[in-house]
Write an enzyme that holds these catalytic residues in place. Structure first.
Site, short mmCIF file in Angstrom:
data_model
loop_
_atom_site.label_atom_id
_atom_site.label_comp_id
_atom_site.label_asym_id
_atom_site.label_seq_id
_atom_site.Cartn_x
_atom_site.Cartn_y
_atom_site.Cartn_z
N GLU A 43 0.70 -1.24 0.02
CA GLU A 43 -0.03 0.08 -0.04
C GLU A 43 0.94 1.36 -0.14
OE1 GLU A 43 -0.70 -2.34 1.76
OE2 GLU A 43 -2.66 -3.02 1.21
N HIS A 112 -10.50 -5.20 10.31
CA HIS A 112 -11.34 -4.72 9.00
C HIS A 112 -12.37 -4.09 8.96
CE1 HIS A 112 -8.60 -7.99 8.06
NE2 HIS A 112 -8.66 -7.73 6.69
#
Lengths: 307, 390
Positions: A43, A112
């Site tokens: 990322e 998450h």
């Protein structure tokens, strides 16, 4: 992507797989592997690559598979994305769009289910928007891609399955305007993203009980649309903020401060902010339900405020 | 008669011979001279280029002048810092000039360079003026970033210089992004992403390298190894200080970074390689005379003998000076004159920069956002345009 050859997409599994939430389905077949780039799981670096590409004039749309993963790219987003236009004295613009699903889903676990709007709030130079309906998702996405500024577009995991009829023709929404969902007289309820649906559910109950709430979906999280909000406060004199963000240092906290600073004289009661609890999201279904704001809590808060 | 002409011819001969021995080549001539680099190149998974480099007298003199200018500028920045005209962080490049100058000689302004915070000389090499440089260092309006960037944020978009970044290693993914854009628009240019031996241990380097190699991006990663990451010597920070080998599947080349011809040769070689085969790593073995930044004396973690030893044996400007003198392109005095002229230019630029005003107060809020989709933020009643977001 048809209109502007400079628009490209970066992200994990956006190409051949079609996107983990199928947002980019079919694009790789149409535009090729370089324009819809399947990145490795890095990322920080692919966000940095997006910023570097944007410095030369490309317009990348960077997808975080889950907004929580963007924490790994935080340095690139805050230092390079947000600040390069300023530190270069205006030489470079960074027209990136960083988007991805966030929010509490169905028992996805603590890591998450992050709500990162609050973390990105203070970064100077970026704009934050949260979409909530199919209509505003399309409009805001188009505006974000066309904007010369870096925009972080917050989507919500549970809203991907919504179906709605939307106009065929082109339309672009303003990145800084809030949306009046339901005009009313008694109280202003400010919300965004998924909580809009909880608020509308609560609104039905409230209407049955005789209240007339004004519901505004603020959409623009940075900067706030204080004009629309202000007009509403001047009319109703009471404010309730319902958000999914964390209580401490969340969007609601900033919004409370902004409203107090600007519209203090118009308030008849202190601003109430209903946010998620300051806890990691638990896995168990019942516990997870209690971390976010539910319609009965909204109804109770409105009743309290309107006494 | 013939006797006379022969005598005059004889008389003329020593004169012309004397002339030619004084100046076989003029400083503007472009007759090629072949120079050997000081050390051979070492390659990792690649055949290194040859040690012989072609140059011309004109190029030699340009190298001398450019490096002298960079050296002078950095020393002047040192004095300005001590006089408190430059504040904050100031990372000086003296000793490493050969990397900046050699790289420029091998590429065009359409190729991109991105580096970290030790960027003053690379900015100059890319075409930045001394005035822009000193104004930016002193935070004045005429600086390259309007005074809002500072020492670590020099940029020059029109000649492909992308900065100027403060966070160690963050510029490497940006550099790969630049290479991606070059591949996307198919324009046959390359990107040089510079970083130091300290940044060579960052994860983002390897992430970016993986992506560059995966997609054959024309990215050349250049490690300017000055052997110290601030105060930590390379052998204390890296298990494997052979930075050119760290790319594993990406080929690498180790270059003597104090020899401008070696740098030029390596950069030319890498550009060709990157356009055909994808990324390559260059390790420039170089040295900085100053400390890491102005707040670091530079002598607590290395001995003064080491610094003066490198200055005597490997200084890039001295090397060019010796070459110029041995090829008779200029006399000692002429070289000293060039240095004096350079010094004058620097002093003039500093004086001019000192005259430049500080930025206007309204500049605090410009360039935060670009006008476009709804970035005008109004006050609560939409009548008063708040000063915050112009």
């Amino acid at each position: 992507m048809d209109r502007d050859p400079r628009v490209c997409v970066f992200g994990e599994d956006v190409g051949h797989y079609g996107g983990s939430y199928k947002v980019t389905k079919g694009l790789a077949e149409k535009y090729g592997d370089l324009r819809v780039l399947d990145t490795p799981i890095a990322e920080n670096s692919f966000t940095g690559m997006g910023v570097g590409a944007a410095m030369t004039g490309l317009r990348p749309v960077i997808e975080g598979m889950n907004m929580g993963f963007l924490l790994l790219a935080f340095n690139q987003i805050s230092d390079n994305c947000g600040m390069l236009h300023y530190t270069s004295g205006g030489q470079f613009t960074i027209p990136t769009v960083i988007r991805g699903p966030g929010g509490v889903g169905r028992q996805l676990g603590a890591e998450h289910s992050q709500r990162l709007e609050s973390y990105f709030q203070s970064i100077p130079g970026i704009q934050l928007v949260a979409c909530s309906t199919v209509y505003n998702a399309k409009g805001l996405m188009k505006a974000a891609i066309r904007s010369e500024n870096p925009v972080v577009l917050f989507e919500h995991v549970l809203l991907y399955n919504l179906k709605e009829r939307i106009p065929d023709e082109e339309y672009v929404l303003s990145l800084e305007e809030a949306e009046m969902v339901r005009p009313g007289e008694h109280i202003t309820i400010l919300t965004y993203s998924r909580m809009r649906y909880h608020v509308m559910q609560a609104a039905k109950t409230l209407v049955n009980k005789g209240y007339d709430p004004e519901v505004i979906d603020i959409r623009s999280l940075k900067p706030f649309d204080l004009y629309t909000i202000g007009n509403s406060v001047k009319k109703t004199h009471r404010v309730l903020i319902v958000e999914e963000c964390m209580r401490t240092g969340g969007i609601g906290a900033s919004l409370t401060a902004a409203i107090n600073e600007n519209f203090h004289d118009y308030l008849d009661a202190p601003i109430v902010c209903l946010s998620s609890q300051d806890v990691p999201t638990p896995y168990a279904g019942t516990l997870e339900e209690w971390t976010v704001v539910q319609p009965p809590q909204i109804v109770a808060a409105v009743e309290n405020l309107c006494q | 008669m013939a006797h006379l002409t022969r005598r005059t011819a004889d008389l003329l001969k020593p004169f012309s011979v004397a002339l030619s021995s004084m100046r076989l080549l003029t400083t503007t001539s472009t007759t090629p001279i072949t120079v050997e680099t000081s050390l051979p190149f070492t390659g990792h998974k690649i055949d290194p280029p040859s040690r012989s480099v072609e140059t011309t007298p004109q190029e030699l003199m340009t190298f001398f002048r450019d490096m002298a200018l960079m050296r002078r500028m950095e020393i002047a920045a040192d004095s300005l810092y001590k006089a408190k005209l430059i504040r904050g962080f100031c990372h000086l490049y003296d000793g490493q000039e050969a990397v900046a100058v050699g790289m420029e000689a091998a590429i065009t302004k359409k190729d991109c360079i991105i580096t970290a915070y030790r960027d003053h000389c690379i900015f100059l090499g890319r075409g930045g003026t001394l005035l822009e440089c000193f104004s930016e260092l002193m935070g004045r309006k005429d600086g390259c970033s309007k005074g809002k960037g500072g020492s670590m944020h020099f940029y020059k978009k029109d000649s492909g210089f992308y900065g100027g970044h403060g966070i160690v290693g963050a510029q490497i993914p940006l550099g790969c992004g630049l290479a991606f854009a070059q591949k996307y628009s198919k324009d046959e240019n390359v990107t040089f992403a510079l970083y130091g031996d300290g940044a060579a241990n960052q994860g983002q380097l390897f992430e970016a390298l993986n992506m560059a190699a995966l997609w054959d991006l024309p990215a050349i990663l250049v490690c300017e190894n000055n052997h110290y990451g601030m105060g930590t010597a390379e052998w204390r920070a890296a298990k494997s200080p052979a930075y050119y080998k760290r790319g594993d599947y990406v080929p690498g080349l180790k270059v003597d970074g104090m020899d401008v011809f070696a740098v030029k040769q390596a950069c030319k070689f890498s550009k060709e390689h990157a356009l055909k085969n994808g990324p390559i790593i260059l390790e420039m073995d170089t040295y900085r005379y100053h400390g890491h930044s102005m707040s670091d004396p530079g002598s607590t973690y290395r001995t003064r003998d080491e610094i003066s030893g490198v200055r005597q044996e490997r200084d890039p400007i001295e090397r060019i000076r010796k070459l110029v003198l041995s090829h008779d392109l200029a006399t000692e005095k002429e070289l000293k004159d060039i240095e004096k002229e350079v010094r004058k230019n620097v002093d003039e630029a500093i004086a001019q920069a000192k005259e430049s005003p500080m930025p206007e107060p309204s500049e605090l809020f410009t360039n935060v956002y670009v006008k476009g989709y709804g970035v005008e933020s109004f006050g609560a009643d939409r009548k008063e345009l708040r000063a915050v977001l112009p």
